[in-house]
Design a protein around this motif. Structure first.
Motif, mmCIF file in Angstrom:
data_model
loop_
_atom_site.group_PDB
_atom_site.id
_atom_site.type_symbol
_atom_site.label_atom_id
_atom_site.label_comp_id
_atom_site.label_asym_id
_atom_site.label_seq_id
_atom_site.Cartn_x
_atom_site.Cartn_y
_atom_site.Cartn_z
ATOM 1 N N LEU A 242 0.843 -1.189 0.000
ATOM 2 C CA LEU A 242 0.000 0.000 0.000
ATOM 3 C C LEU A 242 0.879 1.240 0.000
ATOM 4 C CD1 LEU A 242 -2.403 -1.310 2.739
ATOM 5 C CD2 LEU A 242 -3.084 -0.845 0.405
ATOM 6 N N PHE B 198 -7.618 2.591 -1.975
ATOM 7 C CA PHE B 198 -8.261 2.404 -0.685
ATOM 8 C C PHE B 198 -8.348 3.730 0.055
ATOM 9 C CE2 PHE B 198 -8.469 -2.183 -0.433
ATOM 10 C CZ PHE B 198 -7.474 -2.613 -1.296
ATOM 11 N N TYR C 183 -5.415 4.615 17.393
ATOM 12 C CA TYR C 183 -4.185 4.424 16.644
ATOM 13 C C TYR C 183 -4.427 3.786 15.280
ATOM 14 C CZ TYR C 183 -1.616 5.250 20.986
ATOM 15 O OH TYR C 183 -1.097 5.806 22.116
ATOM 16 N N GLN C 184 -5.576 3.168 15.111
ATOM 17 C CA GLN C 184 -5.753 2.333 13.933
ATOM 18 C C GLN C 184 -6.382 3.058 12.769
ATOM 19 O OE1 GLN C 184 -9.318 -0.450 14.023
ATOM 20 N NE2 GLN C 184 -8.978 -0.123 16.205
ATOM 21 N N LEU C 185 -6.049 2.572 11.580
ATOM 22 C CA LEU C 185 -6.717 2.979 10.356
ATOM 23 C C LEU C 185 -7.841 1.994 10.066
ATOM 24 C CD1 LEU C 185 -3.665 3.689 8.043
ATOM 25 C CD2 LEU C 185 -5.343 5.374 8.758
ATOM 26 N N PHE D 233 -10.138 0.827 6.951
ATOM 27 C CA PHE D 233 -10.103 0.895 5.491
ATOM 28 C C PHE D 233 -11.470 0.629 4.880
ATOM 29 C CE2 PHE D 233 -5.675 1.187 4.108
ATOM 30 C CZ PHE D 233 -4.996 0.991 5.300
ATOM 31 N N GLY D 234 -11.674 1.218 3.707
ATOM 32 C CA GLY D 234 -12.799 0.813 2.872
ATOM 33 C C GLY D 234 -12.446 -0.456 2.112
ATOM 34 N N TYR E 230 2.801 -0.788 13.354
ATOM 35 C CA TYR E 230 1.519 -1.451 13.182
ATOM 36 C C TYR E 230 1.683 -2.749 12.420
ATOM 37 C CZ TYR E 230 0.203 3.498 13.708
ATOM 38 O OH TYR E 230 0.086 4.795 14.140
ATOM 39 N N TYR F 288 -1.106 -4.986 9.985
ATOM 40 C CA TYR F 288 -2.415 -5.127 9.360
ATOM 41 C C TYR F 288 -2.396 -6.415 8.551
ATOM 42 C CZ TYR F 288 -3.573 -0.201 10.278
ATOM 43 O OH TYR F 288 -3.868 1.009 10.884
ATOM 44 N N GLN G 100 -4.578 -8.548 5.166
ATOM 45 C CA GLN G 100 -5.577 -8.502 4.099
ATOM 46 C C GLN G 100 -5.796 -9.924 3.603
ATOM 47 O OE1 GLN G 100 -4.393 -6.420 0.493
ATOM 48 N NE2 GLN G 100 -6.475 -5.754 0.109
ATOM 49 N N VAL H 295 -8.483 -4.487 4.108
ATOM 50 C CA VAL H 295 -7.299 -4.428 4.962
ATOM 51 C C VAL H 295 -7.798 -4.237 6.398
ATOM 52 C CG1 VAL H 295 -5.204 -3.154 5.487
ATOM 53 C CG2 VAL H 295 -5.936 -3.413 3.111
ATOM 54 N N PHE I 293 -6.975 -3.962 10.625
ATOM 55 C CA PHE I 293 -6.019 -3.617 11.663
ATOM 56 C C PHE I 293 -5.841 -4.794 12.624
ATOM 57 C CE2 PHE I 293 -3.890 -1.115 14.800
ATOM 58 C CZ PHE I 293 -4.451 -1.422 16.035
ATOM 59 N N SER J 101 -1.289 -2.046 17.191
ATOM 60 C CA SER J 101 -0.361 -0.924 17.139
ATOM 61 C C SER J 101 0.574 -1.001 18.338
ATOM 62 C CB SER J 101 -1.106 0.406 17.111
ATOM 63 O OG SER J 101 -1.862 0.583 18.287
ATOM 64 N N PHE K 258 0.751 -6.902 6.448
ATOM 65 C CA PHE K 258 1.461 -5.656 6.205
ATOM 66 C C PHE K 258 1.969 -5.079 7.519
ATOM 67 C CE2 PHE K 258 0.676 -5.126 1.813
ATOM 68 C CZ PHE K 258 -0.614 -5.532 1.545
#
Lengths: 113, 112
Positions: free
Chosen positions: A44, A90, A99-101, A103-104, B33, B35, B37, B43, B45, B48, B91
């Motif tokens: 990514l 994305f 802290y987290q992302l 995602f779509g 982090y 992650y 998929q 994707v 989480f 962290s 990731f």
């Protein structure tokens, strides 16, 4: 909890045409917004980000996005696409309490010669 | 340009075996982090890590998972007893501030 909706799973577009990839989010607090691109069999790559300040954000490869708080949107645009823009895009959101992302599901952009 | 590097790029393991996925984050970043998929899915989480401890983890990150930053440069994800459903692209990411993340190329884990 936050969530991200990417309204289009696939977007075909002719080379040199403009494109808009749509992203809507929901969050109860102030957010940070991101667009990432994933080329086939790669990781990514960060395209652009909104943290604060100007709502129009410019990124790499000629992409830009506009943060619209009232519509909770962060749509990605490019005025003229190239074949090399073919990839999956994305949208992601994080908030100041986390802290987290999140995602779509991603939008696959196919540029047609 | 500095980047996050992950090794190996592919890992095949038998169900029940332990795996360690390795990452070298960008050197001046403070937030780390993991992650994953799963093929064809979002994707997601996992965890962290900040200031030498887990700062946040998801429901996916159960007792089978652990993370470590053993030497100030590497950042590892260990899965103790792999299951078929652990097959995914993993990731690693790092960031200079909370919420920002720069991703590595990923490790494709296949559990057979």
């Amino acid at each position: 909890a936050q969530s991200v909706t990417q309204l289009d799973s696939q977007v075909p577009v002719f080379e040199e045409a403009p494109v808009e990839l749509r992203c809507n989010y929901s969050s109860s607090v102030s957010v940070y917004l991101f667009w990432y691109v994933q080329y086939p069999n790669q990781g990514l790559q960060l395209l652009l980000k909104y943290l604060s300040g100007s709502t129009l954000v410019k990124g790499i490869n000629g992409f830009e996005a506009e943060f619209n708080k009232s519509q909770t949107s962060f749509h990605l645009r490019k005025p003229s696409v190239h074949i090399s823009d073919t990839a999956e895009y994305f949208c992601a959101v994080s908030d100041q309490a986390s802290y987290q992302l999140t995602f779509g599901k991603g939008t696959k952009l196919s540029v047609i010669p | 340009e500095p980047e996050v590097t992950q090794t190996p790029s592919h890992q095949v393991t038998q169900m029940g075996q332990e795996v360690i996925l390795r990452c070298v984050p960008i050197s001046n970043h403070l937030y780390f982090y993991w992650y994953r998929q799963i093929l064809g899915q979002k994707v997601e989480f996992l965890v962290s890590f900040y200031n030498n401890e887990i700062s946040e983890k998801s429901e996916i990150f159960d007792d089978q998972f652990s993370v470590e930053r053993p030497d100030g440069s590497n950042f590892t994800l260990k899965i103790r007893s792999t299951k078929l459903e652990d097959s995914a692209m993993y990731f690693c990411a790092s960031g200079p501030a909370r919420g920002e993340a720069f991703f590595g190329q990923g490790t494709r884990l296949t559990v057979v």
